[in-house]
Design an enzyme around this catalytic site. Structure first.
Site, PDB file in Angstrom:
ATOM      1  CE  LYS A   1      -3.930  -0.619   0.086  1.00  0.00           C
ATOM      2  NZ  LYS A   1      -4.927  -1.029  -0.946  1.00  0.00           N
ATOM      3  CG  ASP A   2       4.907   1.389   1.567  1.00  0.00           C
ATOM      4  OD1 ASP A   2       4.074   1.481   2.472  1.00  0.00           O
ATOM      5  OD2 ASP A   2       6.046   0.892   1.700  1.00  0.00           O
TER       6      ASP A   2
END
Ligand code: P1T
Length: 538
Positions: free
Chosen positions: A97-98
Site C-alpha cells: 500500500k506504500d
C-alpha cells in the site's frame, strides 16, 4: 493502455466540493477497455525508473520489490509449476500500500488539491495509513488515520511513531454509519479545515499505481510469461491494476482473487455462503464492492479461512524465510490449490502484501493462535495448553530469607536437587525467586560474591495464578515475567473468631520448569506410541 473515466476532476470534486460521506461502493465510471489507446486515458501514467545510487529520500525505496521463488512449500504440495512470490513487504513502509499512498499524494499535489500544511485523512485497515504516514512524514503533511478496532496494535504503534494521529472505530459499525472507519474519516474531513480524504476505495490512483508500476515490475521479472496471478482483495486496487495490465500484455494469464470466508466480494455469490461472520486476517475482504474493484477483470475467486491463512503464513516464514503477514498466507494458500493444475514450465505469481511486523502479537504468537483456536488439532501445542497446572505435579517450593548468603543457597539447592528457591520476607510475603543457574553464573562472572545475600540477585517480576489455571495461561505469563507464583486461598480464623482469606503459596513455575515438563510429556507420548506399534506388530 487503460483509460479511466474516474478522472482527476472527479477526484477533485469528491475531495473539495462534496465533503459529505462519499460511499466507497459508489459505482465505478471507469471506461477502461481492452486495447483502448493511451491517448484516450484521462490519467497521467508513471513509468518504471532505475533507482539512483544514493536515494534522495526513503520514498525512492517504495516498490521495486523482489520476486522470490517458493521452493520448499512447492515441493511439499507436489507442484510441477514454478511458484513465485512478489514480496511487497520489502517496500519502505512494509507493504504494497506504500505504492498507492505515494501515487495518491503525488496526484493530489500535481492537481493542486493538496498544498503544504494540509491535512490528509484516510480510512484504512492500516497499511495504506502507514504508507500515507511515511509520505506525510517526508513531505510535511499532518496525517489522521481512521482504522477499525480489529486491526493490530503494531500498526497503531508504527503510525504513532510516524507522527500520525490515529482514530479507532468499532468493527461492527455499519458502512453507512458515521461510526464506521469510512464514515468517521468523512466526518473528520467535514470538521477539519484544509483536510482531504484521498479515498483509496474510489481514487483511480490506487489501481493505477499497480497498473503502471507493480504490473510492469512483474512482467519485467518474468520476461512477460505469467500463467496465473493470485492476489488477496481489499479495496481491489492491486488485483484490478495488475489484471488490466496483464490482460493487455499477457492475455492468457488467469487472474485469481482471494476473499476471506465472512466477506462478500467473491463471485458467484454462492461462494460467500458461510456461517462465518467475522475473520481475523487483516486487509482483505469487505461486505461491499469498492468502486476501484473491477470484478470483471477477475477470472476466478477463491475463499480462504483464518486457520489455513495463518498456517500458511507461518509456513512461509518457517520454510521459505519470508517474513510476511496473514493475508500473504491467504493468497499463498489459494495459490498452492490453483497451482496443482499447472504443468511444468508454467508460472504462478502470488502477491505477498505485507510483513510480520504488523502481527507480532497476533498470529506469530502461539498463545494468540491457541486462544483463537487457530492451532491445528494435530498440533501437540494445543492439547497441553488446556491442561491445568495441577497436572504438572510441582515439587514443594523451597523458601529462603533474603538475608541468606549465595553460598548457603547454592548448597541447599544442590542438596535438594532443586533449580530455584522462593525468597520470602519474615512475614511470609513473596519477594521473588532466585535460581541456581543465575547465582552460579553471576558468581563465576564476578558480579556477585558468595558471601552476598541472595536479595542481590532476586528475579522480581512475577504474576499469581491458581492451581486450576491452565498451562496455556502460564506460558503466556512467562513471556513477560520471570516466574509464576501458584497460590491457593485459605480461610484463617484467629482465637476471637475473626476470619480472613489468606493466599498461601503452593509453588512456582519458571520457563525451564514448563519446558522440562513438556519435553517429558512428549517423550512419554512417543514411548507409548512406540509400544503401541510394537504390540500391533506382535
Ligand atoms: O486493497 P488491495 O489492493 O485489494 O490490497 C488488499 C490487501 C491485502 N493484504 C493486506 C495486508 C492489506 O493491507 C491489503 C489492503 N489494505 C488496505 C486496504 C489498507 O487500508 O491498508
Amino acid at each position: 493502455m487503460a483509460t479511466y473515466e474516474q478522472s482527476t476532476e472527479m477526484n477533485e470534486l469528491q475531495m473539495q466540493a462534496t465533503p459529505q460521506l462519499r460511499m466507497p461502493d459508489f459505482p465505478s465510471r471507469c471506461t477502461w477497455n481492452l486495447g483502448s489507446p493511451p491517448s484516450k486515458s484521462p490519467h497521467t501514467h508513471n513509468e518504471l525508473k532505475n533507482s539512483p545510487k544514493i536515494l534522495p529520500t526513503v520514498l525512492y525505496k517504495i516498490g521495486n520489490t523482489p520476486l522470490i521463488r517458493i521452493n520448499n512449500i512447492a515441493k511439499e504440495y507436489g507442484l510441477k509449476c514454478e511458484l513465485l512470490a512478489k514480496c511487497e513487504f520489502f517496500s519502505a513502509g512494509g507493504s504494497t500500500k506504500d505504492r498507492i499512498a505515494l501515487r495518491m499524494i503525488e496526484d493530489a499535489e500535481k492537481q493542486g488539491i493538496l498544498k503544504p500544511g494540509d491535512v490528509i485523512i484516510e480510512p484504512t485497515s492500516g497499511n495504506t495509513g502507514i504508507g500515507l504516514g511515511l509520505v506525510a512524514a517526508v513531505r510535511g503533511y499532518r496525517c489522521i488515520i481512521v482504522m477499525p478496532e480489529k486491526m493490530s496494535l503494531e500498526k497503531v504503534d508504527v503510525l504513532k511513531a510516524l507522527g500520525v494521529e490515529v482514530v479507532r472505530t468499532p468493527n461492527a459499525a455499519n458502512l453507512n454509519s458515521p461510526d464506521s472507519h469510512i464514515g468517521m474519516a468523512w466526518k473528520l474531513k467535514n470538521e477539519i479545515p484544509n483536510s482531504h480524504v484521498l479515498d483509496q476505495y474510489q481514487n483511480a490512483g490506487n489501481p493505477l499505481a499497480h497498473y503502471d508500476i507493480t504490473a510492469e515490475e512483474i512482467l519485467d521479472q518474468c520476461d512477460g510469461q505469467i500463467d496465473v496471478l493470485v492476489a488477496g482483495v481489499g479495496t481491489g486496487g492491486t488485483i484490478t491494476g495488475l489484471a488490466r495490465k496483464f490482460k493487455e500484455k499477457c492475455p492468457n494469464c488467469q487472474i485469481v482473487g482471494v476473499d476471506p470466508e465472512g466477506s462478500n466480494m467473491a463471485e458467484p455469490k454462492e461462494l460467500n455462503l458461510t456461517n462465518e461472520t467475522s475473520y481475523e486476517v487483516e486487509g482483505i475482504g469487505h461486505n461491499f464492492i469498492p468502486t476501484v474493484l473491477d470484478r470483471k477483470a477477475i477470472d476466478k475467486w477463491m475463499k480462504t479461512d483464518d486457520v489455513e491463512s495463518f498456517a500458511m503464513a507461518r509456513n512461509l516464514i518457517k520454510k521459505e524465510g519470508l517474513l510476511c503477514g496473514g493475508s500473504s498466507g491467504s493468497a499463498m494458500h489459494a495459490a498452492v490449490t490453483v497451482a496443482k493444475d499447472l504443468k511444468e514450465g508454467q508460472r504462478c505469481v502470488v502477491i505477498l502484501p505485507d510483513s510480520i511486523r504488523n502481527y507480532m502479537s497476533k498470529f506469530l504468537s502461539d498463545n494468540w493462535m491457541a486462544q483463537k483456536g487457530f492451532l491445528r488439532a494435530d498440533c501437540d501445542q494445543e492439547s497441553w495448553r488446556n491442561m491445568s497446572i495441577n497436572q504438572m505435579k510441582l515439587p514443594t517450593a523451597l523458601t529462603v530469607l533474603p538475608t541468606l548468603t549465595c553460598q548457603d543457597t547454592i548448597q541447599i539447592l544442590k542438596a535438594k536437587s532443586l533449580d530455584n528457591a522462593v525468597v520470602i520476607d519474615s512475614s511470609g510475603v513473596v519477594l521473588g525467586i532466585v535460581t541456581l543457574g543465575n547465582i552460579t553464573s553471576s558468581v563465576h562472572d564476578g558480579k556477585l560474591q558468595l558471601t552476598d545475600p541472595v536479595s542481590k540477585i532476586i528475579y522480581k517480576q512475577f504474576k499469581k495464578v491458581s492451581l486450576n489455571d491452565t498451562l496455556g495461561k502460564i506460558s503466556q505469563i512467562l513471556e513477560l515475567n520471570h516466574f509464576v507464583l501458584i497460590v491457593h486461598e485459605q480461610i484463617h480464623c484467629n482465637g476471637s473468631g475473626e476470619c480472613e482469606k489468606r493466599e498461601m503459596m503452593h509453588g512456582v513455575v519458571t520457563f525451564t520448569d514448563l519446558i522440562t515438563f513438556l519435553r517429558a510429556k512428549k517423550k512419554r507420548m512417543a514411548t507409548a506410541e512406540e509400544n503401541q506399534a510394537t504390540d500391533f506388530k506382535n
